[in-house]
Design a protein around this motif. Structure first.
Motif, short mmCIF file in Angstrom:
data_model
loop_
_atom_site.label_atom_id
_atom_site.label_comp_id
_atom_site.label_asym_id
_atom_site.label_seq_id
_atom_site.Cartn_x
_atom_site.Cartn_y
_atom_site.Cartn_z
N MET A 85 23.23 38.49 22.95
CA MET A 85 24.64 38.23 23.05
C MET A 85 25.05 38.44 24.50
O MET A 85 24.70 39.43 25.12
CB MET A 85 25.40 39.20 22.15
CG MET A 85 26.84 39.31 22.48
SD MET A 85 27.80 40.59 21.66
CE MET A 85 26.67 41.65 20.91
N LEU A 86 25.78 37.49 25.03
CA LEU A 86 26.26 37.61 26.39
C LEU A 86 27.78 37.65 26.36
O LEU A 86 28.42 36.91 25.63
CB LEU A 86 25.82 36.41 27.23
CG LEU A 86 24.32 36.24 27.41
CD1 LEU A 86 24.04 34.94 28.14
CD2 LEU A 86 23.74 37.40 28.19
N THR A 87 28.34 38.53 27.15
CA THR A 87 29.78 38.59 27.29
C THR A 87 30.10 39.04 28.70
O THR A 87 29.28 39.71 29.33
CB THR A 87 30.42 39.52 26.23
OG1 THR A 87 31.84 39.37 26.29
CG2 THR A 87 30.05 40.95 26.42
N SER A 88 31.25 38.67 29.20
CA SER A 88 31.65 39.05 30.55
C SER A 88 32.79 40.06 30.47
O SER A 88 33.62 40.00 29.56
CB SER A 88 32.12 37.83 31.33
OG SER A 88 31.07 36.91 31.47
N PHE A 89 32.83 40.94 31.46
CA PHE A 89 33.87 41.95 31.53
C PHE A 89 33.92 42.46 32.96
O PHE A 89 32.92 42.41 33.68
CB PHE A 89 33.59 43.10 30.55
CG PHE A 89 32.18 43.60 30.65
CD1 PHE A 89 31.84 44.57 31.57
CD2 PHE A 89 31.19 43.09 29.83
CE1 PHE A 89 30.54 45.02 31.68
CE2 PHE A 89 29.89 43.53 29.93
CZ PHE A 89 29.56 44.51 30.86
N PRO A 90 35.08 42.95 33.40
CA PRO A 90 35.19 43.47 34.76
C PRO A 90 34.37 44.74 34.93
O PRO A 90 34.37 45.62 34.07
CB PRO A 90 36.68 43.78 34.92
CG PRO A 90 37.36 43.04 33.82
CD PRO A 90 36.35 42.90 32.72
N SER A 91 33.65 44.86 36.04
CA SER A 91 32.81 46.03 36.25
C SER A 91 33.62 47.27 36.62
O SER A 91 33.08 48.37 36.66
CB SER A 91 31.76 45.76 37.33
OG SER A 91 32.39 45.53 38.58
N ALA A 92 34.91 47.12 36.86
CA ALA A 92 35.76 48.27 37.18
C ALA A 92 36.21 48.99 35.91
O ALA A 92 36.94 49.97 35.99
CB ALA A 92 36.96 47.84 38.00
N GLN A 93 35.76 48.53 34.74
CA GLN A 93 36.13 49.18 33.48
C GLN A 93 35.24 50.39 33.23
O GLN A 93 34.14 50.50 33.76
CB GLN A 93 35.96 48.22 32.32
CG GLN A 93 36.98 47.12 32.30
CD GLN A 93 36.83 46.25 31.08
OE1 GLN A 93 35.73 45.84 30.76
NE2 GLN A 93 37.93 45.98 30.41
N SER A 94 35.72 51.24 32.35
CA SER A 94 34.92 52.38 31.93
C SER A 94 34.05 51.98 30.74
O SER A 94 34.28 50.95 30.10
CB SER A 94 35.82 53.55 31.52
OG SER A 94 36.51 53.25 30.32
N VAL A 95 33.06 52.79 30.45
CA VAL A 95 32.20 52.56 29.29
C VAL A 95 33.04 52.57 28.01
O VAL A 95 32.84 51.73 27.13
CB VAL A 95 31.07 53.61 29.23
CG1 VAL A 95 30.33 53.56 27.92
CG2 VAL A 95 30.11 53.42 30.41
N GLY A 96 34.00 53.48 27.93
CA GLY A 96 34.86 53.54 26.75
C GLY A 96 35.64 52.26 26.55
O GLY A 96 35.80 51.78 25.42
N GLU A 97 36.14 51.67 27.64
CA GLU A 97 36.86 50.40 27.55
C GLU A 97 35.93 49.27 27.11
O GLU A 97 36.32 48.40 26.32
CB GLU A 97 37.52 50.07 28.89
CG GLU A 97 38.63 51.03 29.26
CD GLU A 97 39.09 50.87 30.70
OE1 GLU A 97 40.29 51.07 30.93
OE2 GLU A 97 38.25 50.57 31.59
N LEU A 98 34.71 49.29 27.61
CA LEU A 98 33.73 48.28 27.21
C LEU A 98 33.41 48.40 25.73
O LEU A 98 33.28 47.39 25.03
CB LEU A 98 32.46 48.40 28.04
CG LEU A 98 31.34 47.42 27.68
CD1 LEU A 98 31.82 45.97 27.78
CD2 LEU A 98 30.13 47.67 28.56
N LYS A 99 33.31 49.62 25.21
CA LYS A 99 33.03 49.81 23.78
C LYS A 99 34.11 49.17 22.91
O LYS A 99 33.82 48.60 21.86
CB LYS A 99 32.91 51.30 23.45
CG LYS A 99 31.63 51.93 23.94
CD LYS A 99 31.62 53.40 23.56
CE LYS A 99 30.32 54.07 23.94
NZ LYS A 99 30.32 55.49 23.51
N VAL A 100 35.37 49.25 23.36
CA VAL A 100 36.48 48.65 22.62
C VAL A 100 36.31 47.13 22.60
O VAL A 100 36.52 46.49 21.56
CB VAL A 100 37.83 49.06 23.24
CG1 VAL A 100 38.98 48.28 22.61
CG2 VAL A 100 38.05 50.56 23.07
N ILE A 101 35.92 46.53 23.73
CA ILE A 101 35.69 45.09 23.80
C ILE A 101 34.54 44.68 22.89
O ILE A 101 34.59 43.65 22.22
CB ILE A 101 35.41 44.66 25.26
CG1 ILE A 101 36.65 44.85 26.11
CG2 ILE A 101 34.92 43.22 25.32
CD1 ILE A 101 36.39 44.69 27.59
#
Length: 65
Positions: free
Chosen positions: A1-17
């Motif tokens: 699975m590939l998804t894009s997200f800003p690298s300035a996010q935290s791990v916690g924010e990425l988990k929500v995505i």
């Protein structure tokens, strides 16, 4: 699975995505990068995550009761 997200996010924010994509509540996820589990407060860019990085999402067995 590939998804894009800003690298300035935290791990916690990425988990929500990722939650709806992987079917796991953010608290039930563990994110691994470069062989280390990353904490929710870690920022992705500081950990070295970039556009070519692979992040592994696994179910956290500690959350299963």
């Amino acid at each position: 699975m590939l998804t894009s997200f800003p690298s300035a996010q935290s791990v916690g924010e990425l988990k929500v995505i990722l939650a709806p994509l992987v079917g796991l509540h953010p608290q039930d996820q563990r994110l691994l990068f470069s062989g280390k589990e990353r904490e929710d407060t870690d920022f992705l860019h500081i950990a070295g995550v970039d556009g070519n990085s692979t992040i592994i999402v696994v179910a956290d067995p500690r959350e299963k009761v």
